[in-house]
Design an enzyme around this catalytic site. Sequence first.
Site, short mmCIF file in Angstrom:
data_model
loop_
_atom_site.label_atom_id
_atom_site.label_comp_id
_atom_site.label_asym_id
_atom_site.label_seq_id
_atom_site.Cartn_x
_atom_site.Cartn_y
_atom_site.Cartn_z
CB THR A 274 81.59 20.88 18.31
OG1 THR A 274 80.27 20.41 18.56
CG2 THR A 274 82.58 20.06 19.10
CE LYS B 267 79.82 19.40 21.98
NZ LYS B 267 79.72 18.47 20.79
CB THR C 157 78.64 14.50 19.35
OG1 THR C 157 79.10 13.53 18.46
CG2 THR C 157 79.86 15.30 19.79
CD GLU D 167 75.24 19.61 13.60
OE1 GLU D 167 76.42 19.63 13.91
OE2 GLU D 167 74.74 18.72 12.91
CG ASN E 24 75.15 17.90 9.63
OD1 ASN E 24 76.08 17.68 10.40
ND2 ASN E 24 73.96 18.33 10.04
CB THR F 37 85.04 21.49 3.56
OG1 THR F 37 83.61 21.44 3.60
CG2 THR F 37 85.56 20.18 3.03
#
Lengths: 416, 416
Positions: free
Chosen positions: B166, B192, B203, B289, B411, B416
Amino acid sequence: METIQLTESRETTAGFTTVSEPRITSPLGFTAAGMHAGIKRKRKDLGLIRCEVPAAAAAVYTMNAFQAAPLTVTREGMAVESRMQALLVNSGNANACTGDEGLADAYRMRKAAAHALDVPEHLIGVASTGVIGERLPIGKIIGAVPGLASSLAVVGHEDFCRSILTTDTGIKAAEVRLHVEGREVRISGVAKGSGMVHPNMATMLAFMTTDAVIEPAPLHGLLREVTDESYNMITVDGDSSTNDMVTAMASGLAGHRPLTENHPDWAAFREAFAFVSRELAKMIARDGEGATRLVEVRVTGATTLEGARQAAKAVVGSSLVKTAVYGADPNWGRILCAVGYSGAQLDPAGVTVELGGVTVVEGGRPAIFDEGAARRALEQPTVEIGVHLHEGVEQACAWGCDLTYDYVRINASYRT
Amino acid sequence: METIQLTESRETTAGFTTVSEPRITSPLGFTAAGMHAGIKRKRKDLGLIRCEVPAAAAAVYTMNAFQAAPLTVTREGMAVESRMQALLVNSGNANACTGDEGLADAYRMRKAAAHALDVPEHLIGVASTGVIGERLPIGKIIGAVPGLASSLAVVGHEDFCRSILTTDTGIKAAEVRLHVEGREVRISGVAKGSGMVHPNMATMLAFMTTDAVIEPAPLHGLLREVTDESYNMITVDGDSSTNDMVTAMASGLAGHRPLTENHPDWAAFREAFAFVSRELAKMIARDGEGATRLVEVRVTGATTLEGARQAAKAVVGSSLVKTAVYGADPNWGRILCAVGYSGAQLDPAGVTVELGGVTVVEGGRPAIFDEGAARRALEQPTVEIGVHLHEGVEQACAWGCDLTYDYVRINASYRT
């Protein structure tokens, strides 16, 4: 520097009135002062609150295993008779992780105030906030205390407020008035704190004063209870600090019969005291480092109070929820996710989530909602997130803020 | 897209050898495939692993109260005989909080794979990762499965790896080889995950394959144990997701006697299996991230294993420590603070903290240290934080990453 404004408040003010220009010195018997002693480069860094009588007092301290020296000293003094006549507070240096020398410094701070005010040392509380692990410039502090003491005044409120701030962007103060046996009673408080704010307290100092007549024991019980529903329900970054302390001093000069749980006005007094605590807690959350919004999470329908608190704290503390709020992204999935790992008892199919007034999740599933309206709810100065578990009757509220670029900027270079 | 590189590793490789170009298909009997089915705009989003025999299998699932539909379906299938012959995974949509329709979609995914591969449905595992709360484009998936199945190949490793990503910036794969009864055995894994990574899984999807001969029961016991010291010891942002799953499939084609705790080569096999798990876990943390660095926190001298894990997780999960690492600020105060609120039993005066090799705290107090050297330690691709409690003999290691502007950027605008 402005006082932190809470743009709105769901709080009921039944039984008491709020004061638009709060002063820690409004309750009868209290004076305050603040000055620049040279701990910080420029700004005020040393503050003092004095009561003209030995006030009935209560205090709660951080749960962190590393407790700063001033907490040890204050706790020791309070152990003597649970009374406090003055509080000496410095900012710019936390006097934490400073070992025996740091402890000796805290005692010297206390001794200096006791000497200047001519009161027994055990009636002096001390508090520090700022950088961890560096020795206090104790000489500067001792040298400054006499001048500070001589400047004590009812108008010293703002100087005191400024003197206790670190990364705070504004003054945090709240005050209410109510009647006990028909006599006016004042409850006031000031606080500081923005980073390292989390349940179980953080680099957060709050000092409350009142002229109510109340013995130390009921005052302490009240402070403990109220702390769990106010100061311990806010989080900025999940870190609990070494220096947190909340104190309450009651001068008793209002002259009514002593307040206990059996006093007819106890409920009104408790609600007023809790209101001031919640207001200060929310101001701290609103002023979270880098924050642009206050986030209020209200969890209802939980089977236990603890579960409601866990769920509310999990949502308000979630970095993913905090960044979504910053981005005004109605990402209800992250809210459900946080509720899901909070440990609160729930049936996924029973959970409802609201953003502002907009229902975004119903029965654990996305509702059809107006994306624009949800986004606008997230753009409010106070973002209201409602979670209903439909399991029981317990509820809790937690407060935090969004996670922004500025939080990273501020904390990636705090010492430099 | 590169494979995530761990620049260094303290791991011992005694008893096994690492493989420089790992493949989920290296263990005998496994093939894989990955493709673009149209769930995402452009990138690969549907992957398949197949074993030519029904493999002994084990799986662990997220602790989140909201569990995504594919977990329910996979758990149900595993309950039949603890075997798995194929795994169908999609990215781009988590099929979480999608209610009965979502559950039906997960069953349809499974049915499509079972049909294409001509194996019983209960031998098919399904997994999903991506946006929460939206229905799967199940038609696209069902339509794509036959072509995906026909492209299964040993060289399908990289396509599969890409298809499950992702916000990951790189492929996560690790493989080792060892000898059991003198025969070569391969243990491989792919994973992942980058956001929402936290103890109790996130996740985060990890799929492990081996050609070792091992029954489901000992394989499950091993997977549980190893998960607690690898996947459950990483955190990126403290959020646990609804979709996490780790699976292990053992084809048994290596042909040795079944591995159990009594087998002479069990210890070697366990260590090799744990190594692959840790490597994958560290790759996920490294790819957090917005992360620029892998942070490894090693807590030693704890009285209990749980306390050691709590302390390591508290430090690696602290937003203040994470931002300090990002700023290369040797802010040991924040590390002590996190240890202090972790709940681990400690005597503040006994704690030592090291950054890289540099001792910054000794006996709970700042040590005199070379600020430049400490800063350099924080600028390494892998930042090593050592905390010694000097209370007992237990130890634990946790992995995370720094907190950066990019974490906020990613985040604040995920959808969007």
